[in-house]
Design an enzyme around this catalytic site. Sequence first.
Site, PDB file in Angstrom:
ATOM      1  N   ASP A  50      -0.297   4.436   0.939  1.00 59.96           N
ATOM      2  CA  ASP A  50      -0.722   5.480   1.863  1.00 59.96           C
ATOM      3  C   ASP A  50      -0.045   5.315   3.216  1.00 59.96           C
ATOM      4  O   ASP A  50       0.528   4.263   3.525  1.00 59.96           O
ATOM      5  CB  ASP A  50      -2.243   5.484   2.029  1.00 59.96           C
ATOM      6  CG  ASP A  50      -2.786   4.191   2.634  1.00 59.96           C
ATOM      7  OD1 ASP A  50      -2.257   3.116   2.287  1.00 59.96           O
ATOM      8  OD2 ASP A  50      -3.732   4.246   3.440  1.00 59.96           O
ATOM      9  N   HIS A  66       3.711   3.414  12.368  1.00 58.85           N
ATOM     10  CA  HIS A  66       2.844   4.485  12.884  1.00 58.85           C
ATOM     11  C   HIS A  66       3.489   5.293  14.019  1.00 58.85           C
ATOM     12  O   HIS A  66       2.884   6.239  14.517  1.00 58.85           O
ATOM     13  CB  HIS A  66       1.492   3.945  13.377  1.00 58.85           C
ATOM     14  CG  HIS A  66       0.704   3.205  12.336  1.00 58.85           C
ATOM     15  ND1 HIS A  66      -0.564   2.723  12.571  1.00 58.85           N
ATOM     16  CD2 HIS A  66       0.992   2.849  11.065  1.00 58.85           C
ATOM     17  CE1 HIS A  66      -1.029   2.112  11.500  1.00 58.85           C
ATOM     18  NE2 HIS A  66      -0.086   2.173  10.565  1.00 58.85           N
ATOM     19  N   HIS A  77       0.832  -1.200   0.000  1.00 58.66           N
ATOM     20  CA  HIS A  77       0.000   0.000   0.000  1.00 58.66           C
ATOM     21  C   HIS A  77       0.868   1.253   0.000  1.00 58.66           C
ATOM     22  O   HIS A  77       1.964   1.270   0.558  1.00 58.66           O
ATOM     23  CB  HIS A  77      -0.987   0.006   1.164  1.00 58.66           C
ATOM     24  CG  HIS A  77      -0.385   0.075   2.532  1.00 58.66           C
ATOM     25  ND1 HIS A  77       0.007   1.259   3.119  1.00 58.66           N
ATOM     26  CD2 HIS A  77      -0.128  -0.889   3.447  1.00 58.66           C
ATOM     27  CE1 HIS A  77       0.469   1.010   4.332  1.00 58.66           C
ATOM     28  NE2 HIS A  77       0.415  -0.279   4.562  1.00 58.66           N
ATOM     29  N   GLU A  84       4.181  -6.002   3.902  1.00 62.60           N
ATOM     30  CA  GLU A  84       4.061  -5.439   5.250  1.00 62.60           C
ATOM     31  C   GLU A  84       5.384  -5.603   5.996  1.00 62.60           C
ATOM     32  O   GLU A  84       6.147  -6.546   5.744  1.00 62.60           O
ATOM     33  CB  GLU A  84       2.947  -6.152   6.027  1.00 62.60           C
ATOM     34  CG  GLU A  84       1.545  -5.784   5.579  1.00 62.60           C
ATOM     35  CD  GLU A  84       1.120  -4.390   6.028  1.00 62.60           C
ATOM     36  OE1 GLU A  84       1.823  -3.777   6.856  1.00 62.60           O
ATOM     37  OE2 GLU A  84       0.076  -3.917   5.551  1.00 62.60           O
ATOM     38  N   GLU A 111      -5.181   1.931   2.638  1.00 64.76           N
ATOM     39  CA  GLU A 111      -5.068   0.758   3.513  1.00 64.76           C
ATOM     40  C   GLU A 111      -5.225   1.140   4.968  1.00 64.76           C
ATOM     41  O   GLU A 111      -5.685   0.331   5.788  1.00 64.76           O
ATOM     42  CB  GLU A 111      -3.708   0.073   3.283  1.00 64.76           C
ATOM     43  CG  GLU A 111      -3.569  -1.305   3.949  1.00 64.76           C
ATOM     44  CD  GLU A 111      -3.054  -1.258   5.381  1.00 64.76           C
ATOM     45  OE1 GLU A 111      -3.122  -2.289   6.074  1.00 64.76           O
ATOM     46  OE2 GLU A 111      -2.573  -0.184   5.826  1.00 64.76           O
ATOM     47  N   GLU A 112      -4.826   2.369   5.320  1.00 67.78           N
ATOM     48  CA  GLU A 112      -4.757   2.763   6.727  1.00 67.78           C
ATOM     49  C   GLU A 112      -6.072   3.304   7.290  1.00 67.78           C
ATOM     50  O   GLU A 112      -6.111   3.774   8.418  1.00 67.78           O
ATOM     51  CB  GLU A 112      -3.663   3.834   6.906  1.00 67.78           C
ATOM     52  CG  GLU A 112      -2.258   3.379   6.541  1.00 67.78           C
ATOM     53  CD  GLU A 112      -1.663   2.391   7.534  1.00 67.78           C
ATOM     54  OE1 GLU A 112      -2.393   1.967   8.464  1.00 67.78           O
ATOM     55  OE2 GLU A 112      -0.488   2.037   7.381  1.00 67.78           O
TER      56      GLU A 112
END
Length: 358
Positions: free
Chosen positions: A70, A331, A68, A157, A128-129
């Site tokens: 984003d 994150h 992903h 990932e 995705e987030e």
Amino acid sequence: MLDLTATSIDLTRQICDMESVSGNESALADAIVAALEGFDHLEIIRDGDTVVARTNLGRAQRVVIAGHIDTVPLNDNLPTRYETIEGTEYLWGRGTVDMKAGVAVQLKLAAELSDPGVDVTWMWYDHEEVSDDLNGLGRLARNRPDLFAGDFAILGEPTRSRVEGGCNGNLRVEIRTFGLRSHSARSWVGDNAIHAAAPILNILAGYEAREVEVEGLVYREGLNAVGITGGVAGNIIPDECMVHVNYRFAPSRSGDEAVAHLRELFAGYDLTVVDRAEGARPGLDAALAREFLAAVGGVATPKYGWTDVARFSALGVPAVNYGPGDPLKAHADDERVAVAEITACEKGLRDWLSASVR
């Protein structure tokens, strides 16, 4: 313009410095298309801000490799920078771990591997987030399910460039208690709904999470309160309370079975399912998966969090997680990836995809 001749480390920095918080992926998607559209061995397909590039070489097998584009919102962690901590060099900044380092590796290999041993479908997707209904991979599966045809899938990932099989399922429920409002000065004529939630919290505090072996990998479950709301005003006995509960369940258990387990555990309470995502079994029994694991080395471990490997698993395509970056730094405000892990991931994928035609 992305420079796909740069190292995967430098390419990671280029991609990360293009801010693409969920909902703002268009510029990066445009840049990916512009960088890849000149390669004759790739067919380019775009769906919204999801970009697909695939080879059509007539190989006997096809692998889908996805990531992903984003990120979660920024917090003074762009532009990227290099830093060394206890002798290890890192690239610091939003998206370095989750998961633009993996995307950079994939883009570089998509451009350079014109004659891989298998046909490859590369996917770079948006949203995705955020909520599942916006997920670009889910949208692509609805719009173009044919693109998901494959014998094996890899999701980039962060796994510290080690193979993590499958993923836990994810279930969120709201459990409510009810009472009767009254003035807090005369509380005895009311019924406090927040107090009535105490047995729910006791159940959660005393719950012993299972460790479940699935096809040789041991998944650890978790059941936790992640939120609680209730109350009307500072002088009113509340008549309703809601406990928000998150259950991470092993992929041996279906979503329906997970819901049934919570309904049994909290029998007698008002329980509403607000989100459910099936888990994915390890995906390591497929021949290509075994070859891949042998090629990149190490021993596979389980993925405790939910990832989009579940989408492939639901379509009957065995899938694993494999990408640079420590998931504990995903994150985080000090999000950073060890540059050696980017190099290791590129080498692992390159060597395996460059093997002779299977």
